[in-house]
Write an enzyme that holds these catalytic residues in place. Structure first.
Site, PDB file in Angstrom:
ATOM      1  N   MET D   1      -5.719  68.954  38.843  1.00 12.61           N
ATOM      2  CA  MET D   1      -6.014  68.676  40.243  1.00 12.61           C
ATOM      3  C   MET D   1      -6.057  70.002  40.953  1.00 12.61           C
ATOM      4  SD  MET D   1      -3.990  65.273  40.880  1.00 12.61           S
ATOM      5  CE  MET D   1      -3.089  64.347  39.668  1.00 12.61           C
ATOM      6  N   CYS D   2      -7.156  70.257  41.556  1.00 10.20           N
ATOM      7  CA  CYS D   2      -7.470  71.634  41.852  1.00 10.20           C
ATOM      8  C   CYS D   2      -8.260  71.681  43.157  1.00 10.20           C
ATOM      9  CB  CYS D   2      -8.298  72.213  40.707  1.00 10.20           C
ATOM     10  SG  CYS D   2      -7.746  71.652  39.066  1.00 10.20           S
TER      11      CYS D   2
END
Lengths: 283, 283, 283, 283
Positions: D1-2
């Site tokens: 998750m970026c």
């Protein structure tokens, strides 16, 4: 104690300089032929002049032969002045702030060699650095200290004189502390226009230094070499040990000399350290 | 292609094993005498058994000769079973997940050598790994794939048989893909009680492997050696190249052999790869 | 500006100190509640006393929450005095030599806070450091400079006095350079037997500091808590922000104070910086 | 998750994209406003198209806010297509081979989100990858596996269809293994000419995605904004969360959509995963 390469000339892809030749600098990082150490795996750095006023730096603590970012960069960056350096630490920690080249404004500096017994004389040398410059020191190497001494002594106005005074001070302070041969090495510095190179050691047994033969001469020697056709007449390499395997391509810089690669005629002169009496008193 | 060391015996400070001897593993990381590569600077790892059920691992992508944390640890950690490995990559990236030793529960595994043409046969090998074990693969080396094949084939119950089946499969699959000599290397594995070591290559020209002479015999040879007095009678080292310089201290493991270091009498046997028909069909 | 933890007491696995509690130091490295910065991802360090004369150090430039070697070590190392520090850099480079705790012989030192305008006054401070100690400075932080000033002023003989003189000098030099509030922070130092902790800032608004309630009292408050039964009566934690969520477990160290955790009765006293006239003249 | 950013338009210095705006990607690496995680400190990557056929990559495991090489590069590299990605790991190791963007020939790929329960279904997904592509997988992320699935399904010929088939397969395999909502995320991919962006999640609650308003419209809104004057009419940004603070500058990509930025009119369409029956049988 390290290996380095300085290039000035037609814009080239870094890859051609760093990975291309036989016995390239990257090959030397694993297996140097002439160095005091065979392996130069304690970090590396590259500096080049691009579109900006100041040069770009890339420093890494990985061995150069492993670094994927270096290979990527080298395959995409063109430059007409390039400094590259692979390090074999003589004791100071392997960290990015100890990687060459060092930078000050438009200037780059790199060094292969050492100040003997640096721990013992470091404080005296650091005291001689201009207090305005002092906070800019980021690492702990002898080479960066020497750079800041040279800056203190006017590197930006007269590089040969500044380096002769800086090394003169190292010798004065070293001798005072009982070090017989305080300095050893080769140095390159540039302002993005000219490159000055120095070969000197207190003992008179300096590390090796070579400059490339004039491109016009090389073209006559090797008329079929395509790479040479692409280079402009002024292109020049200075290296701590020869790259490639073209006989006649490399000339050793004589012991105790400095030279300058510049638009027009390049020059070479004797190198004579000059003790800076005022600075040496201050320490 | 790497160097490694496996120790079993009286608790010793890691420092004595890793840095102490002449031609120590750390020295070999810079200048190996017998290895296919002189420099093993592409990361390293140490595993040891302490107070916990599972062994501890320390993996680093810095060259071992530079790593300050390794030196600190080595100066403070005692263990009676120690695995240490320095890496010279044959292509897979230098990252912690590619550093040996690998671990599964109480088991450690390390390897010096390679599976030839691994890229071409990797998929077939990976398909033969137990699907339950598959998600535990973290890196991309041939050595870790081989470890998981051996686990699939019962390493935890019968190590020699499992390794013979794993390498048998590598040979079967490799030959099918036209690789003449699919496997090369030495392997060590342990469950924290015994150490199994393997020397084998498809070509019959395996990398070197040595085990230390019985401590009682060494004490008779070198009655004045203090270190030997401190070691218990069962202490034993297996190494990819000899440490130190005591004549009579090292014995070469014969080509195509495996041995086990265990409480009581150590053993050595011929190593014969065994193609696993079922697994080879599955791939 | 950072977070730290100092422990003295029954031998514990580092894991229990670093990862165990709610709001543990590792959790704080990602999400500090009280710090000036929420994230402390600019490297970390752990120091502990084991079997050797000098303490062990583990320094890393990775964020603590990511570091696999830290987790491995923490799961295998027991110690009865532990220092741990997570860093949020205020400007100096993220490199191992800038990670706390710093070490000198048997002594460890760590700091949360800063010397304001350090670049401007660094040279004056460094000049006040004992020339014998000067070469031991490896990094570029204000905290390491302060440590060497304290060593210069007798940290090993009388820690509170030495720290009061060191911070006194920082204030003298800072004021002379026009810095209104030269110092800010909390400090912990230990010789492996006692731990001294300091909370002080020139402005009188120091970073937070807490010490744990006496274990005997905690046991009466939480008779069913198993962890507390295992700790000896003298076990004590000092932290920059509370761990866990036991009401009554933490007591704030008052502004401008120092305390010592030692065998027998712990102590707390006012902290009064003391300008060292001689040293300040020397600069 | 970026978090990620994709730019297409007039050549810009990377620095202006990465460090320039309020709430820039580098600021988000420390303090994201909209992300599931506030800190994205688990490595980063930048890809850009320069003079060469294939794009350049720079990957690092340091937090982006700390990386000096990134700042140097960003200050010297110009490009007209740029992908940048900062990572918050959902479990796979922090190593360069797990950093986005991933590359295949001229193609780049990056992803914010995850495949739920990836460990359980990874083997089935990997089996569906073209065996020719399989050896090119270097890391261990779900995102790289998805990239190779999309390549297997014809990414280079028809990106929207290939991504719809790849995510369709993830959903088929996931559902079979009892995962309710197998996919979540936003994806960008480019061949150096066009950029395709995708927003989709099995649950219908996808991570945020925004594209910049047409430069002509922005110029009318902000006639005095100098930066906008320099950009050509086709310049466009796609980001996981808005940069800067110009009202009217950002438009949310609708749930379950894909769009393409291309010479001429950009387009947006509904995204409908398409189960690949053959590939799903193969697994």
């Amino acid at each position: 104690m390290c290996r380095w390469l300085a290039y000035s000339g037609s814009p080239v892809l870094l890859e051609e300089l760093l990975y291309g030749p036989k016995n390239s600098l990257i090959v030397q990082s694993l297996h140097s032929r002439l160095g005091a150490e065979e392996t130069n795996g304690d970090g590396f750095g590259v500096g080049w002049y691009g579109a900006q006023e100041t040069p770009a730096l890339f420093h890494s603590i990985e061995p150069a032969w492993n670094d994927r970012n270096l290979r990527e960069l080298a395959g995409h960056v063109n430059a007409s002045i390039v400094f590259a350096h692979i390090r074999a630490s003589t004791g100071s920690p392997v960290q990015q702030t100890n990687c060459h080249p060092f930078r000050h404004g438009r200037w780059l500096w790199m060094h292969n060699g050492l100040i003997y017994d640096f721990h013992a004389i470091k404080r005296d040398l650091v005291l001689a650095i201009d207090p305005e410059l002092y906070p800019a020191i980021e690492g702990t190497t002898d080479s960066e200290t020497l750079f800041h001494l040279a800056l203190t002594f006017g590197l930006e106005e007269d590089p040969p004189s500044a380096v002769q005074r800086a090394i003169g001070l190292v010798e004065t302070v070293g001798h005072r502390r009982g070090v017989e041969y305080p300095f050893q090495g080769t140095i390159a510095t540039t302002d993005g226009d000219c490159i000055w190179a120095f070969r000197y050691s207190s003992e008179g047994k300096s590390r090796s230094l070579f400059f490339s033969t004039d491109v016009r001469t090389l073209r006559e020697l090797y008329p079929e070499n395509l790479l040479l056709r692409d280079l402009d007449d002024e292109s020049r390499l200075i290296v701590s040990e020869p790259l490639g395997d073209l006989p006649g391509a490399w000339n050793e810089v004589p012991e105790s000399s400095w030279g300058v690669i510049q638009p027009g005629q390049d020059e070479m002169h004797p190198f004579v350290p000059e003790a800076d009496v005022a600075a040496s008193r201050a320490s």
